[in-house]
Every structure is written in C-alpha cells, then in structure tokens.
Design a protein around this motif. Sequence first.
Motif, PDB file in Angstrom:
ATOM      1  N   HIS A 237       8.869  16.532  -5.328  1.00  0.00           N
ATOM      2  CA  HIS A 237       9.568  15.305  -5.503  1.00  0.00           C
ATOM      3  C   HIS A 237      10.408  15.124  -4.180  1.00  0.00           C
ATOM      4  CE1 HIS A 237      13.549  13.387  -6.638  1.00  0.00           C
ATOM      5  NE2 HIS A 237      12.877  12.398  -7.474  1.00  0.00           N
ATOM      6  N   GLY A 238      10.685  16.182  -3.425  1.00  0.00           N
ATOM      7  CA  GLY A 238      11.565  16.151  -2.177  1.00  0.00           C
ATOM      8  C   GLY A 238      10.662  15.258  -1.183  1.00  0.00           C
ATOM      9  N   ARG A 239       9.290  15.792  -1.033  1.00  0.00           N
ATOM     10  CA  ARG A 239       8.486  14.818  -0.235  1.00  0.00           C
ATOM     11  C   ARG A 239       8.296  13.629  -0.496  1.00  0.00           C
ATOM     12  NH1 ARG A 239       1.988  15.079   0.338  1.00  0.00           N
ATOM     13  NH2 ARG A 239       2.199  14.916  -2.126  1.00  0.00           N
ATOM     14  N   ILE A 240       8.185  13.118  -1.939  1.00  0.00           N
ATOM     15  CA  ILE A 240       8.186  11.674  -2.198  1.00  0.00           C
ATOM     16  C   ILE A 240       9.346  10.844  -1.779  1.00  0.00           C
ATOM     17  CG2 ILE A 240       7.860  10.061  -4.039  1.00  0.00           C
ATOM     18  CD1 ILE A 240       6.264  12.199  -5.579  1.00  0.00           C
ATOM     19  N   ARG A 241      10.490  11.547  -1.934  1.00  0.00           N
ATOM     20  CA  ARG A 241      11.907  11.210  -1.643  1.00  0.00           C
ATOM     21  C   ARG A 241      11.985  10.779  -0.086  1.00  0.00           C
ATOM     22  NH1 ARG A 241      17.090  13.275  -0.671  1.00  0.00           N
ATOM     23  NH2 ARG A 241      18.762  11.785  -1.178  1.00  0.00           N
TER      24      ARG A 241
ATOM     25  N   ASN B 163      19.334  12.201  -7.465  1.00  0.00           N
ATOM     26  CA  ASN B 163      18.187  11.819  -6.369  1.00  0.00           C
ATOM     27  C   ASN B 163      17.158  10.841  -6.823  1.00  0.00           C
ATOM     28  OD1 ASN B 163      19.154  13.515  -3.704  1.00  0.00           O
ATOM     29  ND2 ASN B 163      19.638  14.814  -5.769  1.00  0.00           N
ATOM     30  N   HIS B 164      17.326   9.900  -7.691  1.00  0.00           N
ATOM     31  CA  HIS B 164      16.427   9.321  -8.003  1.00  0.00           C
ATOM     32  C   HIS B 164      16.142   7.721  -7.636  1.00  0.00           C
ATOM     33  CE1 HIS B 164      20.027   7.940 -10.270  1.00  0.00           C
ATOM     34  NE2 HIS B 164      19.550   6.846 -10.337  1.00  0.00           N
ATOM     35  N   GLY B 165      16.866   7.547  -6.389  1.00  0.00           N
ATOM     36  CA  GLY B 165      16.494   6.354  -5.811  1.00  0.00           C
ATOM     37  C   GLY B 165      15.086   6.214  -5.185  1.00  0.00           C
ATOM     38  N   GLY B 166      14.820   4.783  -5.022  1.00  0.00           N
ATOM     39  CA  GLY B 166      13.397   4.665  -4.705  1.00  0.00           C
ATOM     40  C   GLY B 166      13.687   3.604  -3.509  1.00  0.00           C
ATOM     41  N   VAL B 167      12.974   2.429  -3.213  1.00  0.00           N
ATOM     42  CA  VAL B 167      13.191   1.912  -2.100  1.00  0.00           C
ATOM     43  C   VAL B 167      14.533   1.200  -1.941  1.00  0.00           C
ATOM     44  CG1 VAL B 167      12.364  -0.177  -0.775  1.00  0.00           C
ATOM     45  CG2 VAL B 167      10.649   1.418  -1.981  1.00  0.00           C
ATOM     46  N   THR B 168      15.323   1.176  -0.585  1.00  0.00           N
ATOM     47  CA  THR B 168      16.709   0.929  -0.662  1.00  0.00           C
ATOM     48  C   THR B 168      16.819   0.020   0.488  1.00  0.00           C
ATOM     49  OG1 THR B 168      17.123   2.930   0.473  1.00  0.00           O
ATOM     50  CG2 THR B 168      17.598   2.883  -1.915  1.00  0.00           C
ATOM     51  N   LEU B 169      17.776  -1.035   0.542  1.00  0.00           N
ATOM     52  CA  LEU B 169      17.971  -1.924   1.509  1.00  0.00           C
ATOM     53  C   LEU B 169      19.610  -1.508   1.904  1.00  0.00           C
ATOM     54  CD1 LEU B 169      16.584  -5.352   0.478  1.00  0.00           C
ATOM     55  CD2 LEU B 169      15.430  -3.531   2.096  1.00  0.00           C
ATOM     56  N   TYR B 170      19.744  -0.713   2.968  1.00  0.00           N
ATOM     57  CA  TYR B 170      20.893  -0.422   3.515  1.00  0.00           C
ATOM     58  C   TYR B 170      21.825   0.268   2.302  1.00  0.00           C
ATOM     59  CZ  TYR B 170      19.665  -2.779   7.713  1.00  0.00           C
ATOM     60  OH  TYR B 170      19.161  -3.225   8.964  1.00  0.00           O
TER      61      TYR B 170
ATOM     62  N   LEU C  63      11.784   7.043   4.367  1.00  0.00           N
ATOM     63  CA  LEU C  63      11.236   6.529   5.679  1.00  0.00           C
ATOM     64  C   LEU C  63      10.727   5.217   5.290  1.00  0.00           C
ATOM     65  CD1 LEU C  63       9.276   9.675   6.902  1.00  0.00           C
ATOM     66  CD2 LEU C  63      11.270   8.932   7.809  1.00  0.00           C
ATOM     67  N   THR C  64      10.033   4.823   4.221  1.00  0.00           N
ATOM     68  CA  THR C  64       9.854   3.386   3.997  1.00  0.00           C
ATOM     69  C   THR C  64      10.717   2.557   4.095  1.00  0.00           C
ATOM     70  OG1 THR C  64       7.805   4.361   3.090  1.00  0.00           O
ATOM     71  CG2 THR C  64       8.281   2.010   2.358  1.00  0.00           C
ATOM     72  N   SER C  65      11.940   2.700   3.325  1.00  0.00           N
ATOM     73  CA  SER C  65      13.202   1.952   3.451  1.00  0.00           C
ATOM     74  C   SER C  65      13.712   1.722   4.780  1.00  0.00           C
ATOM     75  CB  SER C  65      13.893   2.539   2.458  1.00  0.00           C
ATOM     76  OG  SER C  65      13.855   2.865   1.146  1.00  0.00           O
ATOM     77  N   HIS C  66      13.657   2.589   5.477  1.00  0.00           N
ATOM     78  CA  HIS C  66      14.166   2.592   6.730  1.00  0.00           C
ATOM     79  C   HIS C  66      13.371   1.648   7.590  1.00  0.00           C
ATOM     80  CE1 HIS C  66      16.642   3.668  10.336  1.00  0.00           C
ATOM     81  NE2 HIS C  66      15.542   3.883  10.920  1.00  0.00           N
ATOM     82  N   ARG C  67      11.974   1.848   7.709  1.00  0.00           N
ATOM     83  CA  ARG C  67      11.038   1.184   8.438  1.00  0.00           C
ATOM     84  C   ARG C  67      10.960  -0.374   7.873  1.00  0.00           C
ATOM     85  NH1 ARG C  67       6.368   5.669   8.169  1.00  0.00           N
ATOM     86  NH2 ARG C  67       6.975   7.252   9.446  1.00  0.00           N
TER      87      ARG C  67
ATOM     88  N   LEU D 144       0.854  -1.143  -0.191  1.00  0.00           N
ATOM     89  CA  LEU D 144       0.014   0.118  -0.052  1.00  0.00           C
ATOM     90  C   LEU D 144       0.880   1.277   0.050  1.00  0.00           C
ATOM     91  CD1 LEU D 144      -3.080  -0.665   2.502  1.00  0.00           C
ATOM     92  CD2 LEU D 144      -3.222   0.171   0.054  1.00  0.00           C
ATOM     93  N   THR D 145       1.884   1.358   0.768  1.00  0.00           N
ATOM     94  CA  THR D 145       2.834   2.468   1.018  1.00  0.00           C
ATOM     95  C   THR D 145       3.527   2.666  -0.451  1.00  0.00           C
ATOM     96  OG1 THR D 145       3.397   1.831   3.157  1.00  0.00           O
ATOM     97  CG2 THR D 145       4.614   3.275   2.201  1.00  0.00           C
ATOM     98  N   CYS D 146       3.857   1.680  -1.176  1.00  0.00           N
ATOM     99  CA  CYS D 146       4.420   1.790  -2.515  1.00  0.00           C
ATOM    100  C   CYS D 146       3.641   2.335  -3.543  1.00  0.00           C
ATOM    101  CB  CYS D 146       5.065   0.285  -2.856  1.00  0.00           C
ATOM    102  SG  CYS D 146       6.413  -0.245  -1.844  1.00  0.00           S
TER     103      CYS D 146
END
Length: 349
Positions: A164-168, A311-318, A173-177, A134-136
């Motif tokens: 774009h700054g708000r989405i980024r 600054n085009h990264g999406g969901v990241t893992l570390y 936050l999603t990646s960190h959680r 849902l978040t994605c």
Amino acid sequence: MPLLKLIDPISFNKLVQFPESGLAIIAFFTLARFFSRYGLQQLLFLEGLKDDSSYVQRGYTRVLDKAFRFLAFILLPSFFVEVAHKIVFFTTIKISLPYVSSGVALNAIVFVFVLASWVYRTGVFLLVCVLFRLTCELQILRFERLRKMLEGCDSDCSAIFKEHGRIREQLWLTSHRYRFFIIACMVTITVSQLGALLLALKSDSQKTFFNSGDLVVCSAIQLSGFLLCLFGAARITHRAQGIVSVATRWHMIVTCSSSGSPQRHTPEVDDTPVSTHDTDSESSDIFLTISPREPYLFQTRQALVTYLQHNHGGVTLYGFALDRGLLHTLFAFEFSLVLWILSKVIVLS
C-alpha cells in the motif's frame, strides 16, 4: 455593429482553432517535461512491474490494448468527420497567396497542411490523456492485488503495508505530475465550450456543417479526452477509498476466526475433596486457551486498519481528492454556467 453580427462562416471556424492550439501547447509542454525528467518507463511506473504478480502483468497487457483502442475510437471517427468537413470547406472557398497562382493545387496543399496540423494537435492532447489513464489503470490492478492479499486470513500485515505504501507513493507522484495539465485543460475547455455556446446562440448566421463542423469535432475531442482523464482518476480514487472497508472486514473476519472457536479445557479430577466455597460456579472448571501471539497480531491488524483509514486518498489536485464527489461538484458548476449563459441570451435577444 455588434461583434456577434460580424461573424461569418470562415471567422466562426477560426474561433475553434484557439482552444485546439491551447490544449496542444499544454499537452506538448507536459510531454516535454515528462520525457526530459522521467522517461516513458518511469512515467508509467514500469520499472517495478517485474516485481508484481502475474495477475498484474497480464492485466496491464490488456490495459495497454484497451487504452489504444480508446485512442482509436476517439481519433478515427473525428478524423473522418474532419476530412469530410475540410473537403467541403476547401472546395467552396478559393485561397489566394501573394506571388502564388491560386487554383486546385494550392487548395490541395493547404488542405494537407491543415489536416496534418489538426492530427498533430489532436494526437498530442489525446496522448497525454491516454498516458494518464494508463497510469491509473495500473494502480487499479495493484489495488486489486492488494484486495486479494486482504482476502486471505493468513495475510502478512507487513507485506500489505509495504504494498500500500508503494501504491500511495506512486499515486502521489501521478497527482503531482498531472495536476497542472488537468487544471489547465479544465479551464481551457470550460472557456472554449461556454464561449462557443454563447457565440452559436447569438450569431445570426445559419448553422450548417460548413461553418459548424469544426466546432462539433473540436467539442467531441475536448470532452472525450478530458472525461477519459476524469473517469480514470475517479476510478482509482474510489478503489483507494474502498480498500479501507476491505481491510476492516478482513480484520473482523480474522479476529472472529481466531477467537470464535475456543478450546475448552477441564482440569484433571482427583480424589481430593473440594469444599463448597471453591466451586461457586462451573466457569472455574472451564477456561479459554488463547495463543500468546494473538494480542500482538490483533494490535498489528488494528494499526494497519488505522493507517489505511488515514491514508486512503487517490489522485488529488492540490490536496482535493479527485473522486466522484468532486466530479458532481464540477458538473453542477458547469451546468450553472450553461444556465447563466442561456438566461443572458434569452434576456438579450
């Protein structure tokens, strides 16, 4: 006698409970941390939904319905198969407890408790997967709105930069959680699936619905929930990376439209004779009128495109982007492990 020779149908079914319980524990602590720190509204970034356009709000309503349909499509068929398997299982065996008379009533009570335990463990795991999806999907809708903003030639660079700054920030936050949940589930599912494959290939017991039904249902739940997370993350990362090409095309179109149709001006003709050395070419009589704001607007658009490129990264893992390239790498790694297990089974058999 080797361990693989000692596996009977009941103990084979017990081996399935460990990964199910492990995933349920991971999902439970993830949900407990989420709701104690953030709450559902902040977890899904719903507090800023009222500021979004009507397109995003209507799309998110459709996404909510779609997400719960995914949950129903995964849970209901698995539930019916699990019920059928448990009915066959408990009608075949006889349960005995100290100080309790064995019989149909005891089997029925244990059947209800086992089925309720399965529903709880499976539901908790799939709920976290659906929340991540849902978040994605919400961020995908916001990227679609950002893309529509870039399609207009009179788009405001500051508004695009702010959106774009708000989405980024929300993607970070999603990646960190969710990064611990994704990695822990990946390790648990990989170990359980490869271990089950090895035991199934080496076990001498006959494979039937009675002794392997739990394994089929468990594998379907694990892979469906985990792929739901991976595909959702890969989609949002693909959209985040694709916004750079959209912004570059927008920058080129606006630049060409502002300078592609110049105004031609010819100075007024008077009766004063002109010497030949002042009219060496006709270009001296024709010049372009350029808006004084155009160099500033060009530099602003160029700065925005440069910002998006970095600054085009999406969901990241570390720090590693969870995109299609990483999915291909994971598939190659898992496939290599499967081939390695098959080679060991063939050599040892």
